[in-house]
Design a protein around this motif. Sequence first.
Motif, PDB file in Angstrom:
ATOM      1  N   ARG A   1      11.835 113.051   4.933  1.00  0.00           N
ATOM      2  CA  ARG A   1      10.630 113.551   4.246  1.00  0.00           C
ATOM      3  C   ARG A   1       9.531 112.724   4.825  1.00  0.00           C
ATOM      4  O   ARG A   1       8.408 113.366   4.729  1.00  0.00           O
ATOM      5  CB  ARG A   1      10.900 113.657   2.907  1.00  0.00           C
ATOM      6  CG  ARG A   1      10.157 114.966   2.099  1.00  0.00           C
ATOM      7  CD  ARG A   1      10.773 115.352   1.003  1.00  0.00           C
ATOM      8  NE  ARG A   1      10.586 113.885   0.037  1.00  0.00           N
ATOM      9  CZ  ARG A   1      10.670 114.210  -1.165  1.00  0.00           C
ATOM     10  NH1 ARG A   1      10.613 115.512  -1.778  1.00  0.00           N
ATOM     11  NH2 ARG A   1      10.437 113.277  -2.080  1.00  0.00           N
TER      12      ARG A   1
ATOM     13  N   GLU B   1       4.370 113.934  -3.751  1.00  0.00           N
ATOM     14  CA  GLU B   1       5.566 112.916  -3.216  1.00  0.00           C
ATOM     15  C   GLU B   1       5.210 112.394  -1.812  1.00  0.00           C
ATOM     16  O   GLU B   1       4.112 112.405  -1.472  1.00  0.00           O
ATOM     17  CB  GLU B   1       6.830 113.805  -3.088  1.00  0.00           C
ATOM     18  CG  GLU B   1       6.715 114.738  -1.732  1.00  0.00           C
ATOM     19  CD  GLU B   1       6.027 116.018  -2.073  1.00  0.00           C
ATOM     20  OE1 GLU B   1       4.824 116.093  -2.807  1.00  0.00           O
ATOM     21  OE2 GLU B   1       6.504 117.112  -1.299  1.00  0.00           O
TER      22      GLU B   1
ATOM     23  N   ARG C   1       5.284 112.282   1.039  1.00  0.00           N
ATOM     24  CA  ARG C   1       5.581 113.153   2.441  1.00  0.00           C
ATOM     25  C   ARG C   1       4.082 113.410   2.921  1.00  0.00           C
ATOM     26  O   ARG C   1       3.391 114.112   2.572  1.00  0.00           O
ATOM     27  CB  ARG C   1       6.012 114.498   1.852  1.00  0.00           C
ATOM     28  CG  ARG C   1       6.755 115.373   2.773  1.00  0.00           C
ATOM     29  CD  ARG C   1       7.371 116.717   2.318  1.00  0.00           C
ATOM     30  NE  ARG C   1       7.585 117.391   3.308  1.00  0.00           N
ATOM     31  CZ  ARG C   1       8.189 118.750   3.406  1.00  0.00           C
ATOM     32  NH1 ARG C   1       8.514 119.175   2.139  1.00  0.00           N
ATOM     33  NH2 ARG C   1       8.048 119.136   4.392  1.00  0.00           N
TER      34      ARG C   1
ATOM     35  N   ARG D   1       3.128 117.603  -7.968  1.00  0.00           N
ATOM     36  CA  ARG D   1       3.941 118.287  -7.013  1.00  0.00           C
ATOM     37  C   ARG D   1       5.042 117.110  -6.713  1.00  0.00           C
ATOM     38  O   ARG D   1       4.518 115.889  -6.382  1.00  0.00           O
ATOM     39  CB  ARG D   1       3.107 118.499  -5.652  1.00  0.00           C
ATOM     40  CG  ARG D   1       4.301 118.675  -4.578  1.00  0.00           C
ATOM     41  CD  ARG D   1       3.718 119.256  -3.038  1.00  0.00           C
ATOM     42  NE  ARG D   1       4.432 119.495  -2.383  1.00  0.00           N
ATOM     43  CZ  ARG D   1       4.246 120.164  -1.356  1.00  0.00           C
ATOM     44  NH1 ARG D   1       3.204 120.736  -1.057  1.00  0.00           N
ATOM     45  NH2 ARG D   1       5.136 119.899  -0.137  1.00  0.00           N
TER      46      ARG D   1
ATOM     47  N   VAL E   1      14.242 118.187   0.877  1.00  0.00           N
ATOM     48  CA  VAL E   1      13.151 119.085   0.247  1.00  0.00           C
ATOM     49  C   VAL E   1      13.429 120.233  -0.735  1.00  0.00           C
ATOM     50  O   VAL E   1      14.843 120.389  -1.010  1.00  0.00           O
ATOM     51  CB  VAL E   1      12.724 120.061   1.583  1.00  0.00           C
ATOM     52  CG1 VAL E   1      11.703 119.085   2.369  1.00  0.00           C
ATOM     53  CG2 VAL E   1      13.701 120.853   2.163  1.00  0.00           C
ATOM     54  N   CYS E   2      12.476 120.620  -1.749  1.00  0.00           N
ATOM     55  CA  CYS E   2      13.188 121.282  -3.217  1.00  0.00           C
ATOM     56  C   CYS E   2      13.235 122.562  -2.696  1.00  0.00           C
ATOM     57  O   CYS E   2      14.094 123.071  -3.554  1.00  0.00           O
ATOM     58  CB  CYS E   2      11.927 121.273  -3.748  1.00  0.00           C
ATOM     59  SG  CYS E   2      10.225 121.940  -3.033  1.00  0.00           S
ATOM     60  N   ASN E   3      13.401 123.199  -1.391  1.00  0.00           N
ATOM     61  CA  ASN E   3      13.872 124.758  -1.149  1.00  0.00           C
ATOM     62  C   ASN E   3      15.228 124.482  -0.339  1.00  0.00           C
ATOM     63  O   ASN E   3      15.689 125.386   0.070  1.00  0.00           O
ATOM     64  CB  ASN E   3      12.945 125.436  -0.307  1.00  0.00           C
ATOM     65  CG  ASN E   3      12.367 124.751   0.929  1.00  0.00           C
ATOM     66  OD1 ASN E   3      13.157 123.890   1.520  1.00  0.00           O
ATOM     67  ND2 ASN E   3      11.391 124.915   1.359  1.00  0.00           N
TER      68      ASN E   3
ATOM     69  N   ARG F   1      15.106 128.155   2.762  1.00  0.00           N
ATOM     70  CA  ARG F   1      14.253 127.602   3.158  1.00  0.00           C
ATOM     71  C   ARG F   1      13.027 128.136   3.433  1.00  0.00           C
ATOM     72  O   ARG F   1      11.923 127.503   3.974  1.00  0.00           O
ATOM     73  CB  ARG F   1      14.552 126.890   4.673  1.00  0.00           C
ATOM     74  CG  ARG F   1      15.676 125.953   4.446  1.00  0.00           C
ATOM     75  CD  ARG F   1      15.260 124.295   4.095  1.00  0.00           C
ATOM     76  NE  ARG F   1      14.423 124.024   5.108  1.00  0.00           N
ATOM     77  CZ  ARG F   1      13.159 123.509   5.282  1.00  0.00           C
ATOM     78  NH1 ARG F   1      12.613 123.405   4.091  1.00  0.00           N
ATOM     79  NH2 ARG F   1      12.666 123.000   6.305  1.00  0.00           N
TER      80      ARG F   1
ATOM     81  N   ASP G   1       8.117 128.621   1.250  1.00  0.00           N
ATOM     82  CA  ASP G   1       7.127 127.618   2.012  1.00  0.00           C
ATOM     83  C   ASP G   1       5.868 128.430   2.341  1.00  0.00           C
ATOM     84  O   ASP G   1       5.882 129.324   2.894  1.00  0.00           O
ATOM     85  CB  ASP G   1       7.955 127.146   3.191  1.00  0.00           C
ATOM     86  CG  ASP G   1       6.972 126.232   4.094  1.00  0.00           C
ATOM     87  OD1 ASP G   1       6.502 124.926   3.862  1.00  0.00           O
ATOM     88  OD2 ASP G   1       6.508 126.773   5.101  1.00  0.00           O
TER      89      ASP G   1
ATOM     90  N   GLU H   1       1.171 124.996   1.962  1.00  0.00           N
ATOM     91  CA  GLU H   1       1.077 125.121   0.478  1.00  0.00           C
ATOM     92  C   GLU H   1       0.406 124.055  -0.059  1.00  0.00           C
ATOM     93  O   GLU H   1       0.987 122.881   0.373  1.00  0.00           O
ATOM     94  CB  GLU H   1       2.442 125.791   0.089  1.00  0.00           C
ATOM     95  CG  GLU H   1       3.320 124.580  -0.477  1.00  0.00           C
ATOM     96  CD  GLU H   1       4.692 124.402   0.134  1.00  0.00           C
ATOM     97  OE1 GLU H   1       5.164 125.361   0.575  1.00  0.00           O
ATOM     98  OE2 GLU H   1       5.097 123.547   0.088  1.00  0.00           O
TER      99      GLU H   1
ATOM    100  N   ILE I   1       4.735 124.262  -4.699  1.00  0.00           N
ATOM    101  CA  ILE I   1       5.740 125.585  -5.083  1.00  0.00           C
ATOM    102  C   ILE I   1       5.551 125.742  -6.648  1.00  0.00           C
ATOM    103  O   ILE I   1       6.294 124.702  -7.182  1.00  0.00           O
ATOM    104  CB  ILE I   1       6.860 125.522  -4.502  1.00  0.00           C
ATOM    105  CG1 ILE I   1       6.670 125.344  -2.981  1.00  0.00           C
ATOM    106  CG2 ILE I   1       7.712 126.782  -4.762  1.00  0.00           C
ATOM    107  CD1 ILE I   1       7.766 125.279  -2.159  1.00  0.00           C
TER     108      ILE I   1
HETATM  109  N1  VHF Z   1       7.097 123.165   1.968  1.00  0.00           N
HETATM  110  C1  VHF Z   1       8.334 122.441   1.969  1.00  0.00           C
HETATM  111  C2  VHF Z   1       9.184 122.770   0.829  1.00  0.00           C
HETATM  112  C3  VHF Z   1       8.561 122.191  -0.466  1.00  0.00           C
HETATM  113  C4  VHF Z   1       8.474 120.806  -0.490  1.00  0.00           C
HETATM  114  O1  VHF Z   1       7.269 120.465  -0.006  1.00  0.00           O
HETATM  115  O2  VHF Z   1       9.380 120.267  -0.931  1.00  0.00           O
HETATM  116  P1  VHF Z   1       9.502 118.352  -0.931  1.00  0.00           P
HETATM  117  O3  VHF Z   1      10.035 117.944   0.309  1.00  0.00           O
HETATM  118  O4  VHF Z   1      10.611 118.372  -1.861  1.00  0.00           O
HETATM  119  O5  VHF Z   1       8.129 118.006  -1.205  1.00  0.00           O
HETATM  120  C5  VHF Z   1       9.074 122.792   3.263  1.00  0.00           C
HETATM  121  O6  VHF Z   1       9.934 123.770   3.362  1.00  0.00           O
HETATM  122  O7  VHF Z   1       8.600 122.025   4.420  1.00  0.00           O
END
Ligand code: VHF
Length: 448
Positions: A97, A152, A154, A232, A284-286, A402, A405, A414, A417
């Motif tokens: 990430r 986070e 990222r 987030r 990732v969260c999804n 997934r 997003d 985004e 979420i």
């Molecule tokens: N936008 C993301 C999903 C959400 C997200 O940011 O998740 P995370 O990596 O847990 O911060 C994506 O699928 O790339």
Amino acid sequence: MSVQTEPGVAATPSAASEATDGGPQAATEARTAVVQAAQRAKVAARALAGATRGTKDEALHVLADALVAAQAEIIAANADDVEREQANGMSPGLVDRLRLDPGRIAAIAGALRDLAALPDPVGEVVRGSTLPNGLTVRQVRVPMGVVGMIYEARPNVTVDAAGLALKSGNAVILRGGSAAARSNEVIVRVLSQALTGVGLPADAIQSIDAHGREGARELMRARGLVDVLVPRGGASLIQTVVTESTVPVIETGVGNCHLFVDAGADVAKATAILLNSKTQRVGVCNALETLLVHEAIAAEFLPGALSALGAAGVRIHGDEATAAHVGEGVEFEPATEQDWATEYLSLDLAVRVVPDLDSAIEHIRTWTSGHTEAICTADVTSVQRFTTELDSAAIMVNASTRFTDGGQLGLGAEIGISTQKLHARGPMGLAELTTTTWIVQGDGHVRS
Ligand SMILES: N[C@@H](CCC(=O)OP(=O)(O)O)C(=O)O
Ligand SMILES: NC(=O)C1=CN([C@@H]2O[C@H](COP(=O)(O)OP(=O)(O)OC[C@H]3O[C@@H](n4cnc5c(N)ncnc54)[C@H](OP(=O)(O)O)[C@@H]3O)[C@@H](O)[C@H]2O)C=CC1
């Protein structure tokens, strides 16, 4: 890393006192710095609110070009972050990430260009009518003003947040995860300098990373200077912000996403969706965390699906009925209730065989964090029930988890979420970073 969620709750709260504390002097310095940053952002926000779509879109392209031009410096800073965090034991999913490479920088710049191509939300008339008394009424989208964001480690989020804020006419104050500090330092410098090239204020994109969690706490207290705060990240962050922030908050939430494979589902499609949901990006969260399989299709679906997961390196945490279908080369351990509650963020998957759709819905309603649920089915009644009887931010029908997003759903990017229900739910894009103003035009009208 894995996250335990309580049934139905994005859980594991921890107190603000857990946060790193730099002592009274650090707190005072952070307060001064954050208040000054917010004051500058407030001034910058006025310039952005009045910027034309042409200026904002040109700025987004300039920002994208600047990132690509600074690629070597960004990747060098990111390599420092990655090396440090790997030495600190960060899990492979989270390192993935954090990591940037030329392909990812190109994609991040591409997201800025995608935002430029989208309509400007500012000025959009949400509702409009002429009343019987002749008054003309319009509800018009306007920027929030100053958006605070704690997020986070990222680095693509730094750019997405800056781009979304810019296009929606807001200034943004960023506090990214400390693990991405070097990457974010370079990225924010590149972005804010590039803004000045198109006559927009550099203060429209600021970072308070230098002030760590003290800075984050001051951002939560900057009521009157910061218009909205978007946290987030994990449950500890969300809990702290919800408890401590005096600035209005739009919550995001942890993931614990489910896929239900219904009786009669297309096995090839279900297997592809399962693999994509679980393995495309595990941190990732999804990402998928629990697979539920209708018992009527288990014997047909599970042997091949489990062996494909095993080949992709996924460890299965399954119930007894699942164990019966585990073949050679698949790592398996019996599941406990804890597995139903866990957001692994790794190559682990909980698997359970259920007798029917009702049991699948009951399982999900019990254990979900309310982020994303998916169903593979050929049955329209199952679709109808799955989409109406669950209460989550996103539901996928015959599609991967997934897709929750902003970029994938056509929002450009985004800011987070949302798994709560007020103001916004699901991926939050440009419109979610605006509020509205009522513009009422009369001709000497008075109320009787
Ligand atoms: N936008 C993301 C999903 C959400 C997200 O940011 O998740 P995370 O990596 O847990 O911060 C994506 O699928 O790339
Ligand atoms: N719904 C959504 O949009 C998203 C959800 N998530 C969820 O977030 C989780 C992963 O995020 P993770 O990497 O753990 O990020 P964290 O929640 O650990 O960190 C995110 C940010 O919050 C800060 N932070 C954390 N706890 C506190 C606190 N108590 N007080 C003040 N600041 C705090 C961190 O600072 P520091 O670096 O100093 O620790 C960092 O800047 C997963 O559960 C994932 O599902 C992630 C992104 C998007």
